[in-house]
Motif scaffolding. Structure first.
Motif, PDB file in Angstrom:
ATOM      1  N   LYS A 197       0.829  -1.207   0.000  1.00  0.00           N
ATOM      2  CA  LYS A 197       0.000   0.000   0.000  1.00  0.00           C
ATOM      3  C   LYS A 197       0.861   1.253   0.000  1.00  0.00           C
ATOM      4  O   LYS A 197       0.497   2.260  -0.569  1.00  0.00           O
ATOM      5  CB  LYS A 197      -0.922   0.006   1.223  1.00  0.00           C
ATOM      6  CG  LYS A 197      -1.988  -1.072   1.172  1.00  0.00           C
ATOM      7  CD  LYS A 197      -2.868  -1.047   2.401  1.00  0.00           C
ATOM      8  CE  LYS A 197      -3.914  -2.140   2.326  1.00  0.00           C
ATOM      9  NZ  LYS A 197      -4.776  -2.163   3.511  1.00  0.00           N
ATOM     10  N   ARG A 198       2.007   1.178   0.676  1.00  0.00           N
ATOM     11  CA  ARG A 198       2.923   2.324   0.684  1.00  0.00           C
ATOM     12  C   ARG A 198       4.349   1.798   0.657  1.00  0.00           C
ATOM     13  O   ARG A 198       4.619   0.661   1.020  1.00  0.00           O
ATOM     14  CB  ARG A 198       2.705   3.220   1.894  1.00  0.00           C
ATOM     15  CG  ARG A 198       2.952   2.572   3.232  1.00  0.00           C
ATOM     16  CD  ARG A 198       2.651   3.539   4.385  1.00  0.00           C
ATOM     17  NE  ARG A 198       2.990   2.928   5.647  1.00  0.00           N
ATOM     18  CZ  ARG A 198       4.186   2.982   6.221  1.00  0.00           C
ATOM     19  NH1 ARG A 198       5.160   3.641   5.639  1.00  0.00           N
ATOM     20  NH2 ARG A 198       4.420   2.392   7.376  1.00  0.00           N
ATOM     21  N   ARG A 199       5.251   2.634   0.219  1.00  0.00           N
ATOM     22  CA  ARG A 199       6.658   2.259   0.133  1.00  0.00           C
ATOM     23  C   ARG A 199       7.506   3.329   0.800  1.00  0.00           C
ATOM     24  O   ARG A 199       7.243   4.514   0.641  1.00  0.00           O
ATOM     25  CB  ARG A 199       7.075   2.090  -1.316  1.00  0.00           C
ATOM     26  CG  ARG A 199       8.490   1.589  -1.411  1.00  0.00           C
ATOM     27  CD  ARG A 199       8.926   1.326  -2.804  1.00  0.00           C
ATOM     28  NE  ARG A 199      10.339   0.992  -2.772  1.00  0.00           N
ATOM     29  CZ  ARG A 199      10.901   0.115  -3.543  1.00  0.00           C
ATOM     30  NH1 ARG A 199      10.176  -0.508  -4.435  1.00  0.00           N
ATOM     31  NH2 ARG A 199      12.177  -0.121  -3.464  1.00  0.00           N
ATOM     32  N   GLU A 200       8.510   2.881   1.540  1.00  0.00           N
ATOM     33  CA  GLU A 200       9.400   3.786   2.260  1.00  0.00           C
ATOM     34  C   GLU A 200      10.727   3.917   1.522  1.00  0.00           C
ATOM     35  O   GLU A 200      11.102   3.046   0.746  1.00  0.00           O
ATOM     36  CB  GLU A 200       9.681   3.239   3.663  1.00  0.00           C
ATOM     37  CG  GLU A 200       8.455   3.045   4.520  1.00  0.00           C
ATOM     38  CD  GLU A 200       8.768   2.299   5.812  1.00  0.00           C
ATOM     39  OE1 GLU A 200       9.960   2.090   6.124  1.00  0.00           O
ATOM     40  OE2 GLU A 200       7.814   1.920   6.496  1.00  0.00           O
ATOM     41  N   VAL A 201      11.427   4.998   1.805  1.00  0.00           N
ATOM     42  CA  VAL A 201      12.801   5.146   1.332  1.00  0.00           C
ATOM     43  C   VAL A 201      13.681   4.536   2.417  1.00  0.00           C
ATOM     44  O   VAL A 201      13.606   4.931   3.581  1.00  0.00           O
ATOM     45  CB  VAL A 201      13.156   6.633   1.099  1.00  0.00           C
ATOM     46  CG1 VAL A 201      14.610   6.774   0.709  1.00  0.00           C
ATOM     47  CG2 VAL A 201      12.241   7.225   0.045  1.00  0.00           C
TER      48      VAL A 201
ATOM     49  N   ILE B 282      17.356  -2.551   2.574  1.00  0.00           N
ATOM     50  CA  ILE B 282      16.740  -2.645   1.245  1.00  0.00           C
ATOM     51  C   ILE B 282      15.246  -2.868   1.420  1.00  0.00           C
ATOM     52  O   ILE B 282      14.795  -3.344   2.462  1.00  0.00           O
ATOM     53  CB  ILE B 282      17.353  -3.786   0.393  1.00  0.00           C
ATOM     54  CG1 ILE B 282      17.233  -5.131   1.121  1.00  0.00           C
ATOM     55  CG2 ILE B 282      18.785  -3.492   0.015  1.00  0.00           C
ATOM     56  CD1 ILE B 282      17.625  -6.325   0.279  1.00  0.00           C
ATOM     57  N   TRP B 283      14.487  -2.529   0.378  1.00  0.00           N
ATOM     58  CA  TRP B 283      13.037  -2.687   0.422  1.00  0.00           C
ATOM     59  C   TRP B 283      12.665  -4.148   0.206  1.00  0.00           C
ATOM     60  O   TRP B 283      13.111  -4.784  -0.743  1.00  0.00           O
ATOM     61  CB  TRP B 283      12.363  -1.815  -0.632  1.00  0.00           C
ATOM     62  CG  TRP B 283      10.879  -1.928  -0.589  1.00  0.00           C
ATOM     63  CD1 TRP B 283      10.079  -2.577  -1.473  1.00  0.00           C
ATOM     64  CD2 TRP B 283      10.011  -1.405   0.421  1.00  0.00           C
ATOM     65  NE1 TRP B 283       8.772  -2.474  -1.088  1.00  0.00           N
ATOM     66  CE2 TRP B 283       8.701  -1.763   0.075  1.00  0.00           C
ATOM     67  CE3 TRP B 283      10.232  -0.667   1.583  1.00  0.00           C
ATOM     68  CZ2 TRP B 283       7.604  -1.411   0.841  1.00  0.00           C
ATOM     69  CZ3 TRP B 283       9.130  -0.314   2.355  1.00  0.00           C
ATOM     70  CH2 TRP B 283       7.844  -0.680   1.981  1.00  0.00           C
TER      71      TRP B 283
ATOM     72  N   CYS C 283       6.734  -5.561   2.942  1.00  0.00           N
ATOM     73  CA  CYS C 283       6.368  -4.143   2.825  1.00  0.00           C
ATOM     74  C   CYS C 283       7.093  -3.285   3.858  1.00  0.00           C
ATOM     75  O   CYS C 283       6.497  -2.436   4.526  1.00  0.00           O
ATOM     76  CB  CYS C 283       4.857  -3.952   2.928  1.00  0.00           C
ATOM     77  SG  CYS C 283       3.974  -4.667   1.542  1.00  0.00           S
ATOM     78  N   LYS C 284       8.384  -3.528   4.002  1.00  0.00           N
ATOM     79  CA  LYS C 284       9.192  -2.717   4.908  1.00  0.00           C
ATOM     80  C   LYS C 284      10.659  -2.837   4.523  1.00  0.00           C
ATOM     81  O   LYS C 284      11.052  -3.743   3.796  1.00  0.00           O
ATOM     82  CB  LYS C 284       8.983  -3.111   6.364  1.00  0.00           C
ATOM     83  CG  LYS C 284       9.513  -4.483   6.732  1.00  0.00           C
ATOM     84  CD  LYS C 284       9.313  -4.721   8.217  1.00  0.00           C
ATOM     85  CE  LYS C 284      10.006  -5.995   8.663  1.00  0.00           C
ATOM     86  NZ  LYS C 284       9.928  -6.183  10.106  1.00  0.00           N
ATOM     87  N   CYS C 285      11.437  -1.909   5.040  1.00  0.00           N
ATOM     88  CA  CYS C 285      12.879  -1.948   4.823  1.00  0.00           C
ATOM     89  C   CYS C 285      13.475  -3.011   5.746  1.00  0.00           C
ATOM     90  O   CYS C 285      13.118  -3.086   6.922  1.00  0.00           O
ATOM     91  CB  CYS C 285      13.509  -0.592   5.136  1.00  0.00           C
ATOM     92  SG  CYS C 285      12.970   0.731   4.030  1.00  0.00           S
TER      93      CYS C 285
ATOM     94  N   SER D 153      16.444  -4.266  13.591  1.00  0.00           N
ATOM     95  CA  SER D 153      15.884  -2.916  13.462  1.00  0.00           C
ATOM     96  C   SER D 153      16.979  -1.878  13.234  1.00  0.00           C
ATOM     97  O   SER D 153      16.792  -0.922  12.486  1.00  0.00           O
ATOM     98  CB  SER D 153      15.032  -2.554  14.674  1.00  0.00           C
ATOM     99  OG  SER D 153      15.802  -2.604  15.844  1.00  0.00           O
ATOM    100  N   SER D 154      18.144  -2.083  13.857  1.00  0.00           N
ATOM    101  CA  SER D 154      19.242  -1.136  13.669  1.00  0.00           C
ATOM    102  C   SER D 154      20.328  -1.672  12.734  1.00  0.00           C
ATOM    103  O   SER D 154      21.229  -0.936  12.354  1.00  0.00           O
ATOM    104  CB  SER D 154      19.874  -0.785  15.019  1.00  0.00           C
ATOM    105  OG  SER D 154      20.503  -1.926  15.572  1.00  0.00           O
TER     106      SER D 154
END
Length: 126
Positions: free
Chosen positions: A46-50, A56-57, A62-64, A82-83
């Motif tokens: 639904k949405r994409r992040e930078v 990487i995507w 649907c997340k980095c 996460s980090s």
């Protein structure tokens, strides 16, 4: 046995009366983060992040996500996805003394214990 003569045998055949086209991926295969695109037979985010440089995507999640999925860390550390680096396994706990009041020359120890007792009683109620 073959004799060179013509023979007749009865054979059972399966007859399909109708054929349909369909997508292998169905709307039920999509997650809450995805929409189903019927004309492409796929789920899309639904949405994409930078993503930051160390990530990487991942279009299935649907997340980095970290480029390096696992890392070796020294004792007391773990690899955080996460980090994307090694972190302390145990964070420092907030220092809170239960055996004596904190030193404060302006504070009466009796009032500390009274407020501490009220605080614990309130926790018991909840």
């Amino acid at each position: 046995m073959l004799t060179g003569e013509d023979t007749r045998q009865t054979v059972q055949m399966v007859q399909h009366l109708a054929c349909t086209c369909g997508c292998t991926i169905q709307p039920s295969d999509c997650t809450q983060l995805q929409d189903y695109v019927a004309e492409d037979c796929k789920c899309t985010c639904k949405r994409r992040e930078v993503c930051s440089p160390d990530k990487i995507w991942d279009s299935s999640k649907c997340k980095c996500t970290c480029i390096q999925q696992e890392g070796e860390c020294t004792t007391g550390l773990f690899y955080s996805t996460s980090s994307c680096r090694c972190e302390r396994a145990f964070k420092r706990l907030e220092r809170k003394s239960t055996s004596r009041p904190p030193y404060n020359s302006n504070r009466n120890p009796d009032s500390y214990w009274k407020s501490r007792r009220e605080e614990l009683e309130q926790q018991d109620i909840n």
